[in-house]
Every structure is written in structure tokens, then in C-alpha cells.
Design an enzyme around this catalytic site. Structure first.
Site, mmCIF file in Angstrom:
data_model
loop_
_atom_site.group_PDB
_atom_site.id
_atom_site.type_symbol
_atom_site.label_atom_id
_atom_site.label_comp_id
_atom_site.label_asym_id
_atom_site.label_seq_id
_atom_site.Cartn_x
_atom_site.Cartn_y
_atom_site.Cartn_z
ATOM 1 N N ALA A 77 0.835 -1.198 0.000
ATOM 2 C CA ALA A 77 0.000 0.000 0.000
ATOM 3 C C ALA A 77 0.872 1.251 0.000
ATOM 4 O O ALA A 77 0.586 2.224 -0.696
ATOM 5 C CB ALA A 77 -0.922 -0.008 1.208
ATOM 6 N N TYR A 114 3.878 1.417 -1.193
ATOM 7 C CA TYR A 114 4.485 1.470 -2.513
ATOM 8 C C TYR A 114 3.499 2.078 -3.510
ATOM 9 O O TYR A 114 3.834 2.993 -4.257
ATOM 10 C CB TYR A 114 4.882 0.056 -2.934
ATOM 11 C CG TYR A 114 5.488 -0.018 -4.304
ATOM 12 C CD1 TYR A 114 6.841 0.244 -4.486
ATOM 13 C CD2 TYR A 114 4.712 -0.326 -5.415
ATOM 14 C CE1 TYR A 114 7.400 0.199 -5.747
ATOM 15 C CE2 TYR A 114 5.257 -0.370 -6.675
ATOM 16 C CZ TYR A 114 6.604 -0.110 -6.837
ATOM 17 O OH TYR A 114 7.142 -0.148 -8.091
ATOM 18 N N LEU A 132 -0.082 -2.225 -13.931
ATOM 19 C CA LEU A 132 -1.470 -1.766 -13.952
ATOM 20 C C LEU A 132 -1.610 -0.512 -13.107
ATOM 21 O O LEU A 132 -0.959 -0.381 -12.074
ATOM 22 C CB LEU A 132 -2.383 -2.846 -13.361
ATOM 23 C CG LEU A 132 -2.557 -4.136 -14.155
ATOM 24 C CD1 LEU A 132 -3.270 -5.179 -13.313
ATOM 25 C CD2 LEU A 132 -3.341 -3.860 -15.427
ATOM 26 N N GLU A 140 -11.077 -10.174 -12.554
ATOM 27 C CA GLU A 140 -10.275 -11.320 -12.115
ATOM 28 C C GLU A 140 -9.580 -10.952 -10.819
ATOM 29 O O GLU A 140 -9.038 -9.858 -10.713
ATOM 30 C CB GLU A 140 -9.157 -11.625 -13.136
ATOM 31 C CG GLU A 140 -9.633 -11.962 -14.507
ATOM 32 C CD GLU A 140 -8.486 -11.895 -15.533
ATOM 33 O OE1 GLU A 140 -7.312 -11.766 -15.139
ATOM 34 O OE2 GLU A 140 -8.805 -11.963 -16.721
ATOM 35 N N LYS A 179 -6.832 -10.232 -8.309
ATOM 36 C CA LYS A 179 -5.449 -9.851 -8.589
ATOM 37 C C LYS A 179 -4.545 -10.685 -7.691
ATOM 38 O O LYS A 179 -4.486 -10.474 -6.481
ATOM 39 C CB LYS A 179 -5.243 -8.361 -8.337
ATOM 40 C CG LYS A 179 -3.858 -7.897 -8.692
ATOM 41 C CD LYS A 179 -3.777 -6.381 -8.691
ATOM 42 C CE LYS A 179 -2.426 -5.901 -9.174
ATOM 43 N NZ LYS A 179 -1.314 -6.369 -8.366
ATOM 44 N N ASP A 195 -1.393 -12.077 -5.895
ATOM 45 C CA ASP A 195 -0.198 -11.435 -5.375
ATOM 46 C C ASP A 195 0.989 -12.389 -5.514
ATOM 47 O O ASP A 195 1.424 -13.001 -4.544
ATOM 48 C CB ASP A 195 -0.447 -11.066 -3.912
ATOM 49 C CG ASP A 195 0.465 -9.957 -3.475
ATOM 50 O OD1 ASP A 195 1.210 -9.440 -4.328
ATOM 51 O OD2 ASP A 195 0.443 -9.616 -2.283
ATOM 52 N N TYR A 249 -3.472 -15.407 -17.405
ATOM 53 C CA TYR A 249 -4.515 -14.373 -17.446
ATOM 54 C C TYR A 249 -4.388 -13.323 -18.532
ATOM 55 O O TYR A 249 -5.212 -12.424 -18.615
ATOM 56 C CB TYR A 249 -4.634 -13.684 -16.096
ATOM 57 C CG TYR A 249 -3.332 -13.086 -15.558
ATOM 58 C CD1 TYR A 249 -2.612 -12.142 -16.278
ATOM 59 C CD2 TYR A 249 -2.849 -13.471 -14.312
ATOM 60 C CE1 TYR A 249 -1.446 -11.601 -15.782
ATOM 61 C CE2 TYR A 249 -1.671 -12.937 -13.807
ATOM 62 C CZ TYR A 249 -0.979 -12.005 -14.552
ATOM 63 O OH TYR A 249 0.171 -11.473 -14.065
ATOM 64 N N LYS A 287 -10.712 -5.749 -16.756
ATOM 65 C CA LYS A 287 -10.170 -5.560 -18.100
ATOM 66 C C LYS A 287 -11.320 -5.364 -19.076
ATOM 67 O O LYS A 287 -12.299 -6.130 -19.025
ATOM 68 C CB LYS A 287 -9.386 -6.801 -18.531
ATOM 69 C CG LYS A 287 -8.278 -7.169 -17.558
ATOM 70 C CD LYS A 287 -7.631 -8.494 -17.922
ATOM 71 C CE LYS A 287 -6.560 -8.819 -16.876
ATOM 72 N NZ LYS A 287 -5.937 -10.115 -17.096
ATOM 73 N N LYS A 296 -7.811 -1.980 -5.884
ATOM 74 C CA LYS A 296 -7.152 -2.583 -4.725
ATOM 75 C C LYS A 296 -8.066 -2.548 -3.511
ATOM 76 O O LYS A 296 -8.870 -1.631 -3.363
ATOM 77 C CB LYS A 296 -5.867 -1.803 -4.399
ATOM 78 C CG LYS A 296 -4.800 -1.842 -5.482
ATOM 79 C CD LYS A 296 -4.060 -3.157 -5.422
ATOM 80 C CE LYS A 296 -2.762 -3.143 -6.192
ATOM 81 N NZ LYS A 296 -1.638 -2.566 -5.493
ATOM 82 N N CYS A 354 25.206 14.288 16.671
ATOM 83 C CA CYS A 354 24.980 13.201 15.725
ATOM 84 C C CYS A 354 25.192 11.865 16.440
ATOM 85 O O CYS A 354 26.229 11.668 17.081
ATOM 86 C CB CYS A 354 25.964 13.339 14.567
ATOM 87 S SG CYS A 354 25.988 11.888 13.493
ATOM 88 N N CYS A 413 28.578 10.102 14.660
ATOM 89 C CA CYS A 413 29.957 10.598 14.809
ATOM 90 C C CYS A 413 30.096 11.543 15.999
ATOM 91 O O CYS A 413 31.181 12.020 16.284
ATOM 92 C CB CYS A 413 30.416 11.284 13.527
ATOM 93 S SG CYS A 413 29.636 12.890 13.279
ATOM 94 N N CYS A 460 23.785 16.980 11.040
ATOM 95 C CA CYS A 460 25.104 16.714 11.613
ATOM 96 C C CYS A 460 26.116 17.593 10.895
ATOM 97 O O CYS A 460 26.065 17.742 9.678
ATOM 98 C CB CYS A 460 25.438 15.235 11.404
ATOM 99 S SG CYS A 460 27.182 14.857 11.590
ATOM 100 N N CYS A 468 31.908 12.001 9.190
ATOM 101 C CA CYS A 468 30.823 11.215 9.794
ATOM 102 C C CYS A 468 30.623 9.942 8.975
ATOM 103 O O CYS A 468 30.257 10.015 7.807
ATOM 104 C CB CYS A 468 29.540 12.039 9.821
ATOM 105 S SG CYS A 468 28.113 11.111 10.406
HETATM 106 S S1 IVH Z 1 -3.127 -8.348 -16.283
HETATM 107 C C1 IVH Z 1 -0.777 -5.222 -19.026
HETATM 108 N N1 IVH Z 1 -4.340 -9.868 -14.570
HETATM 109 O O1 IVH Z 1 -0.554 -7.405 -11.271
HETATM 110 C C2 IVH Z 1 -0.998 -5.739 -17.657
HETATM 111 N N2 IVH Z 1 -2.290 -8.875 -13.905
HETATM 112 O O2 IVH Z 1 0.061 -4.592 -10.833
HETATM 113 C C3 IVH Z 1 -1.275 -7.194 -17.664
HETATM 114 N N3 IVH Z 1 -1.564 -9.494 -11.664
HETATM 115 O O3 IVH Z 1 2.204 -7.203 -13.399
HETATM 116 C C4 IVH Z 1 -1.532 -7.687 -16.321
HETATM 117 N N4 IVH Z 1 -3.251 -10.818 -11.197
HETATM 118 O O4 IVH Z 1 1.836 -9.385 -12.052
HETATM 119 C C5 IVH Z 1 -3.266 -9.088 -14.792
HETATM 120 N N5 IVH Z 1 -5.511 -11.264 -13.171
HETATM 121 C C6 IVH Z 1 -4.457 -10.507 -13.390
HETATM 122 C C7 IVH Z 1 -3.451 -10.322 -12.434
HETATM 123 C C8 IVH Z 1 -2.387 -9.488 -12.727
HETATM 124 C C9 IVH Z 1 -2.121 -10.309 -10.752
HETATM 125 C C10 IVH Z 1 -0.324 -8.773 -11.466
HETATM 126 C C11 IVH Z 1 0.658 -8.854 -12.593
HETATM 127 C C12 IVH Z 1 0.903 -7.433 -13.002
HETATM 128 C C13 IVH Z 1 0.550 -6.720 -11.756
HETATM 129 C C14 IVH Z 1 0.209 -5.291 -12.007
#
Ligand code: IVH
Length: 717
Positions: free
Chosen positions: A64, A66, A113, A148, A150, A152, A259, A323, A347, A443, A446, A461, A467
Site C-alpha cells: 500500500a 508502494y 497496472l 479477475e 489480482k 499477489d 490471465y 479488463k 485494490k 549526531c 559521529c 550533523c 561522519c
Molecule cells: S493483467 C498489461 N491480470 O498485477 C498488464 N495482472 O500490478 C497485464 N496481476 O504485473 C496484467 N493478477 O503481475 C493481470 N488477473 C491478473 C493479475 C495481474 C495479478 C499482477 C501482474 C501485473 C501486476 C500489475
């Protein structure tokens, strides 16, 4: 290259070049200068986080956090499009592959994505796509999406020739990944030959992951073998797939969901849903929870369903990917930066957690900034164990009144680094609180005196290069990607070489080749890796001036300012002479420096103070005796319209203006609004007016829409 590149793991709480102020500000409150500094900081921080994640399988921040950083970068770029850097993280994904596997170039890049976190963001994804395609309301409402989970894990690309699996690779930097064919062959879910008819050449994309029970079993085995534990299933999966010995991979029960498609020598379906059916027919496992949704309301309902099922699933997911189902529309939508316009990752909401703050630590950065870091009792926040959070500065500690021993609430998203929201209200009968934190005035590394100049929030410092914290941080900066970028000299190697006295100053790096034999005998090294290091160092003894200036780590001189200086002064000798002259306040040289666009008075002051220190001059002279600085490198781009400037005018009937612009840019062109002598090509839609006349007057090349489609390699409409 080094056999063990060293944990390049950044500390999430280490501030880079931006002031803590700009790092804490909302993107909409930033001034242009703060935005530039912040973009620069993010351009360095994000690749470091990527390396920690991809190369060392050791994430330095939660997902999160990131994501929040990536979004912040995008938000700032959206507000200040001109400040977007060529090295912007929005243009790149992942990392350069590690040297141990051979490289594999993907036929179609593997991208990432964009994220959405709520319904509104999902809806604006739909609106953006519809606008790009020029869809009216009815056609927008008719859009269908495949939803779909996602997964991890880590994404991979599988190449099949005439139905036979021939190659498998990790994502790497998106263009080139690591060839992990042998390891992938050990996966039970990977069809070695596709069942039924298949294209002559096809790339199939999917996610490799470990089930939660498999992850627990691997960690148990790691623990009993006295080996390092993996932080989460994803890192365990990455660690398992990137084994040089495929028999180790074979013992790890990795799974695979397919996928998406990469390159294909022929079209295999007209919708994504039917493409998933083809994948199933060929013998792949496709996530059984995938579903078609036809509106934002259905998408939202699907989020709720999946969120409820999440904890009971065998594998980790962090959201749902939506998608656009129609593959012809996907083709037209294409990509922007690193992500497709036709998909979005929605997310799950960020989580918060409560834990105890055990004490406050002070970190010293490259520029001597003392940054307070909250050391926390480890707490699991969404799959990653968090043990530290930044407290930014003295004022922040006071504002939040956090003290050792307090229970604190931490937040994983919506801010830059693991954030402390505040102290949990105390209950009656709780033991008395600790004393307020006394910010140190020396510091901790040092023991030199620390200063907090009036009007600033940061204590610094004054130890400079005496240092050790600053020396190591500076050396790390010196070899970083936008500076000297020396392969095989990562954070860990620098730290070890410094501890053993091999490296004290940046110039010592160029003396390392004299110690090649000693290095070859070090643990984890060998003759080959030592020789590679020597070669990498020698290769960098000729360096573009901008990189050289940036590498010096002068406060406020990030890579874009370094480029400005290099471009303005041309040569190292001239720059050095002018900087020395500029140390005199009011001198012509000082005024000239401060009036370079983008530099200004405050930055001129920093440069002057750098050049006023005799030890800095000694460092410079020591370095330049061993180096050749050259003029700037110009970014190269490829594509059929590379370097060409194009203007679109009038109404295009087969695509919207943004779509035309995106196609032209993909082919390497620059698209501008006004016609001038510098324009190479004007594409005339219907009712093209004054711009068409001007193009004719100037004798410029023009094309009509069919001509433009042909040039762009598109079929006639
Ligand atoms: S489609 C052009 N479908 O999520 C992008 N990605 O944050 C094609 N990921 O790099 C990705 N589940 O590693 C797609 N059902 C899913 C996914 C999925 C996990 C990952 C994938 C991607 C990352 C993007």
C-alpha cells in the site's frame, strides 16, 4: 558483476533529496520547485524499493505504501506535466534483471497496472477509456469488463512455438526479464504442449504464486534449516522461482494462473473472456472466480464478494483486475507510460493497525539530516511485517506527542512512508507515560554537533565527510543508477568495503582495481566477479558531466539540476572555475549561476558552500585526476517517427485526437499543437483550417487520415 549484489534495501524512513516538507505535502499544495524535488526523490526511491522487492525478495515497504508512492508520483506529474523526468517511475516498471540468469527480451513488453481504490476512481478509469475511444454515452454504458482476482505473486511470460513451451521469463524491467525456462518446466500447472490448435508463436502471461499452506511449510523448512524466513508468499514464490538450481524450484509447490496475452502470431479470440476459454482449452489453469461485469455497480458488488471470500482463499490476492472485454478496443486503447488504458487494478482498502512504539531512533542521511524513526513492535499489516515508521522531524514528534511505550495507530496507504496516525487514547489504569522525546543535539553516529538552522525543520550533523554515516550514504549515492551506476557495487558491498577500510572516499572506488586480487579472495567473491567489478569501474572512468555533478551529492543538486549545470557550463574545468568564482557573494559568476533557469538563489548558495569547503575541493581534484568527464548523453529513442514533430489538425473520423497522439508518440514522434518551420508532418482531418494553410505556405509534408493510418501501420478503416 558481483555474485551477491548486496541488499540494496532502502530504509523507508530515509529521506532523499527532497525536504521533509515537500515529502509530507499533498501534491496539490506543492510549488513547482517542491514538485521537482519530490519527483526527483521518487525517481530514486521507487527503483530502490523495486530492487528490494524484485532482486532481494525483501520488500522495504508495504504494497500500500508502494502504491501510494507511485500514485503520488503520478499525481504530481499530472499537475506538473513538464516536470516529468525521463527516468520517471511512471515510465518504467520493475528492475533490470539480476545477472545470474540469461536475459530474455519479451516480444511485447510486460507492463503494470494503474490502481483504483474506490468506485469513483474505477468510474474515472471507464470515463478516460471512453473519452479516448470517443464513445458516446450508450456505447460507454455497453462496455463489458472481465473481473479477475489480482493474484499477489510474480508475473511471468511463457513463449510457445507451434504449441510447444520453449521459453519462460520473469518480467524484469518490462522489456527484458530473466530466462527461468528450466525452473518453470517444474511447475505442475504449466502445459509443456498446448492441447489443440495454437498459433505458430504466442506469448502467454500469468502469475506464479505459492498457496498460503505451501508458504507456511516452506518457512517452517527454512526455519529448521536455520535459513532466512520469507516475509510473505509472494517473496517466497519469487525466491523459489529464481533459484539457479531447478531441482530446488521443483521441490517448491508453485502454482500458476494464466490471465493475459503478449505477442501472438495470430488472433486467438475477439474478447478477453473467450481468450480465457482458449487458455483453459490449451491446458492452463485460469482463476475460477473470474466474472463478467457490466457496470461500476456490478464491479463494486464483485469487490465486496471477493473481499468476503479473501481470507478463505488458498492464495493471497490484493484486489481485483478489471479488463475491458473487447480485444479490438484493448488494441486501440494501448498503453500510457507503464500501464494499459484498458485495465485497472481495484485494490482493497488500506488497513490500519495498532502497535507499541518501543523507542525512537535517529538516522543520519547522506546530507547529514537527522531523521527520527519510530521503532515499533512488529505488526502484520496486510501481509507485511512493519517494524518502523518515519516521524519526519522534531516538530512532527511534538505535534503528535508520541513517546516511547505509547500504543500508536499506523496507516498503510495515502501517505508517503509508513505513517503514524497518532497515539491511541489511554485508558484509566494504564501505567504512566514515558517522558517526551528529547531530540538529540549531537549526531548519534559521529557525535559531532548538530544544527537546526532558523526556519528549517531538520537537524543536521556538522561532521561532513568525517561522519561515517554520511560517508557510506554518500558512497552509495555516488554509485547509484543516475550517478556512476557501477554494476556490482551495491549498498552491502559499499558498506562492507567501507568497514574493511577499502573505501573511504569516492576516489577510492577507482583504486579498487588495484585490489582486485584481495577482492577475489573475499567471502562471496571470486576471480570472475572481481574482474567484472574492475571492468565495471574502468568502464565508468569516462563519465558524462551531469552524472559526475549529480554523484557529488551536493544538497539540492539532483539529477535534473545537475543536467542544467552540465548543459550550462559545458565542461568540468569551466564548471569548477565558475563555481569557485561564484563563492564570492555578489560576483558575476554567482549572479550568473543563480539566474540559470531552474537553479535560483537557494541552490546557488548550496553550490557555493560546497565549493567553500577545502576538503570538497580536495575530493574533486582527487577524483578528476582519475576520470574523464564528457558532455551530456542525449537520450536516444527509436521508432518509425523517431525525432519527428507532428501536428494533427481538423477532425479525424476513425480515432480521437488523444488516440492519434498516443499512436504517434508510440512511434517516437513529438506531437505539438502549432505548425511551424520545425514541424515535420501535418496530418489533416476534415475541415482543417488555418493550420492546413500554414502547412501549405511553409511547404510542409502533409497526410490525410487514410495516409496517416498507413504510415502508422494501421489497417484501412
Ligand atoms: S493483467 C498489461 N491480470 O498485477 C498488464 N495482472 O500490478 C497485464 N496481476 O504485473 C496484467 N493478477 O503481475 C493481470 N488477473 C491478473 C493479475 C495481474 C495479478 C499482477 C501482474 C501485473 C501486476 C500489475
Amino acid at each position: 558483476m558481483s555474485p551477491a549484489p548486496g541488499a540494496d534495501t532502502p530504509d523507508p524512513a530515509t529521506p532523499d533529496s527532497a525536504t521533509p516538507d515537500s515529502a509530507a505535502l499533498d501534491p496539490k499544495d506543492l510549488t513547482a520547485a517542491q514538485a521537482a524535488a519530490e519527483l526527483e526523490r521518487l525517481a530514486h526511491l521507487l527503483p530502490r524499493l523495486d530492487r528490494a522487492y524484485y532482486e532481494h525478495d525483501a520488500p522495504a515497504v508495504t504494497d500500500a505504501e508502494y502504491d501510494a508512492l507511485r500514485r503520488r508520483n503520478l499525481a504530481i506529474e499530472e499537475r506538473f506535466p513538464r516536470l516529468r523526468r525521463p527516468d520517471s517511475p511512471s515510465l518504467h516498471v520493475g528492475v533490470t534483471p539480476a545477472p545470474t540468469f540469461s536475459r530474455h527480451r519479451h516480444l511485447v513488453p510486460m507492463l503494470s497496472l494503474d490502481n483504483a481504490f474506490d468506485r469513483e476512481e474505477f468510474e474515472s478509469f471507464v470515463t478516460r477509456a471512453a473519452r479516448f475511444l470517443g464513445l458516446d454515452e450508450d456505447r460507454t454504458r455497453a462496455l463489458r469488463f472481465v473481473a479477475e482476482p489480482k493474484i499477489d505473486g510474480l508475473s511471468i511470460s511463457l513463449t510457445y512455438e507451434h504449441g510447444r513451451f520453449v521459453r519462460g521469463a520473469t518480467r524484469g524491467d518490462g522489456t527484458e526479464g530473466e530466462d527461468v525456462t528450466a525452473n518453470l518446466r517444474t511447475l505442475k500447472d504449466l502445459p509443456h504442449t498446448l492441447k489443440g490448435p495454437a498459433p505458430a508463436l504466442i506469448e502467454i502471461r500469468g502469475e506464479v504464486f505459492l498457496s498460503k499452506p505451501a508458504f507456511l511449510a516452506i518457512n517452517e523448512a527454512q526455519a529448521s534449516a536455520g535459513q532466512k524466513l520469507f516475509a510473505n508468499p509472494r517473496n517466497a514464490a519469487a525466491g523459489s522461482l529464481r533459484q539457479l538450481d531447478p531441482t530446488i524450484t521443483a521441490r517448491r509447490p508453485l502454482s500458476l494462473f494464466a490471465y493475459a496475452q503478449g505477442f501472438s502470431s495470430e488472433r486467438v479470440a475477439d474478447t478477453h473472456a473467450r481468450y480465457l476459454d482458449r487458455l483453459r482449452d490449451w491446458g492452463f489453469t485460469v482463476n475460477p472466480l473470474s466474472k463478467i461485469v457490466e457496470s461500476a455497480t456490478e464491479a463494486e458488488a464483485f469487490m465486496d464478494d471477493i473481499a468476503r471470500e479473501r481470507s478463505g482463499l488458498e492464495y493471497d490476492i490484493d484486489g481485483v483486475v478489471y479488463k475491458i472485454d473487447d480485444l479490438a478496443l484493448q488494441d486501440r486503447l494501448g498503453f500510457v507510460g507503464r500501464a494499459p488504458r484498458w485495465a485497472i487494478a481495484w485494490k482493497f482498502p488500506a488497513e490500519q493497525a495498532i502497535t507499541r512504539l518501543t523507542h525512537i531512533d535517529i538516522q543520519v542521511g547522506r546530507t547529514g539530516a537527522l531523521t527520527p524513526v519510530a521503532i515499533l513492535e512488529p505488526v502484520n499489516v496486510g501481509g507485511v511485517i512493519v517494524t518502523r515508521a518515519t516521524l519526519h522531524n522534531e516538530d512532527e514528534i511534538e505535534r503528535k506527542d508520541v513517546r516511547a511505550g505509547d500504543l500508536v495507530q499506523i496507516q498503510r496507504a495515502g501517505d508517503v512512508i509508513p505513517q503514524i496516525l497518532g497515539v491511541v487514547p489511554r485508558k484509566e489504569g494504564d501505567p504512566p507515560r514515558g517522558a517526551p522525546f528529547a531530540f538529540p543535539h549531537t549526531c548519534p553516529i559521529c557525535h559531532a554537533h548538530a544544527e537546526r538552522p532558523p526556519g528549517e525543520v531538520v537537524w543536521r550533523c556538522t561532521g561532513g565527510l568525517t561522519c561515517p554515516a554520511q560517508v557510506v550514504e554518500r558512497l552509495i549515492h555516488f554509485v547509484s543508477r543516475d550517478a556512476f551506476d557501477i554494476d556490482g557495487l551495491g549498498e552491502r558491498t559499499i558498506t562492507e568495503f567501507h568497514a574493511d577500510g577499502l573505501l573511504k572516499t569516492p576516489a577510492d572506488i577507482f583504486r579498487l582495481p588495484n585490489h582486485e586480487e584481495d577482492i577475489a579472495r573475499r567471502e562471496g567473491w571470486g576471480a570472475l566477479s572481481a574482474r567484472n567489478l574492475t571492468a565495471a569501474i574502468r568502464a565508468r572512468q569516462t563519465i558524462p558531466l551531469a552524472r559526475f555533478i549529480y554523484a557529488l551529492g551536493i544538497r539540492r543538486i539532483g539529477s535534473s539540476n545537475a543536467r542544467l549545470l552540465a548543459r550550462h557550463y559545458g565542461s568540468y574545468a569551466n564548471w569548477r572555475a565558475q563555481m569557485l568564482a561564484a563563492t564570492t557573494i555578489g560576483s558575476d559568476a554567482r549572479l550568473a549561476l543563480g539566474s540559470i533557469t531552474g537553479i535560483g538563489g537557494a541552490i546557488a548558495d548550496e553550490l557555493a558552500s560546497f565549493f567553500l569547503e577545502s576538503h570538497n575541493l580536495a575530493t574533486l581534484d582527487d577524483l578528476t585526476a582519475m576520470l574523464t568527464t564528457i558532455e551530456d548523453e542525449e537520450p536516444q529513442s527509436e521508432g518509425t517517427l523517431s525525432g519527428k514533430t507532428i501536428v494533427f489538425t481538423g477532425t479525424l473520423t476513425t480515432m480521437t485526437r488523444p488516440e492519434a497522439k498516443a499512436i504517434a508518440e508510440r512511434l517516437g514522434a513529438r506531437v505539438t499543437d502549432s505548425v511551424s518551420k520545425k514541424t515535420d508532418l501535418v496530418v489533416l482531418g476534415t475541415d482543417a483550417g488555418s493550420k492546413a494553410r500554414k502547412a501549405a505556405e511553409l511547404g510542409l509534408d502533409t497526410l490525410d487520415e487514410p495516409g496517416w493510418r498507413e504510415l502508422a501501420g494501421l489497417p484501412p478503416a
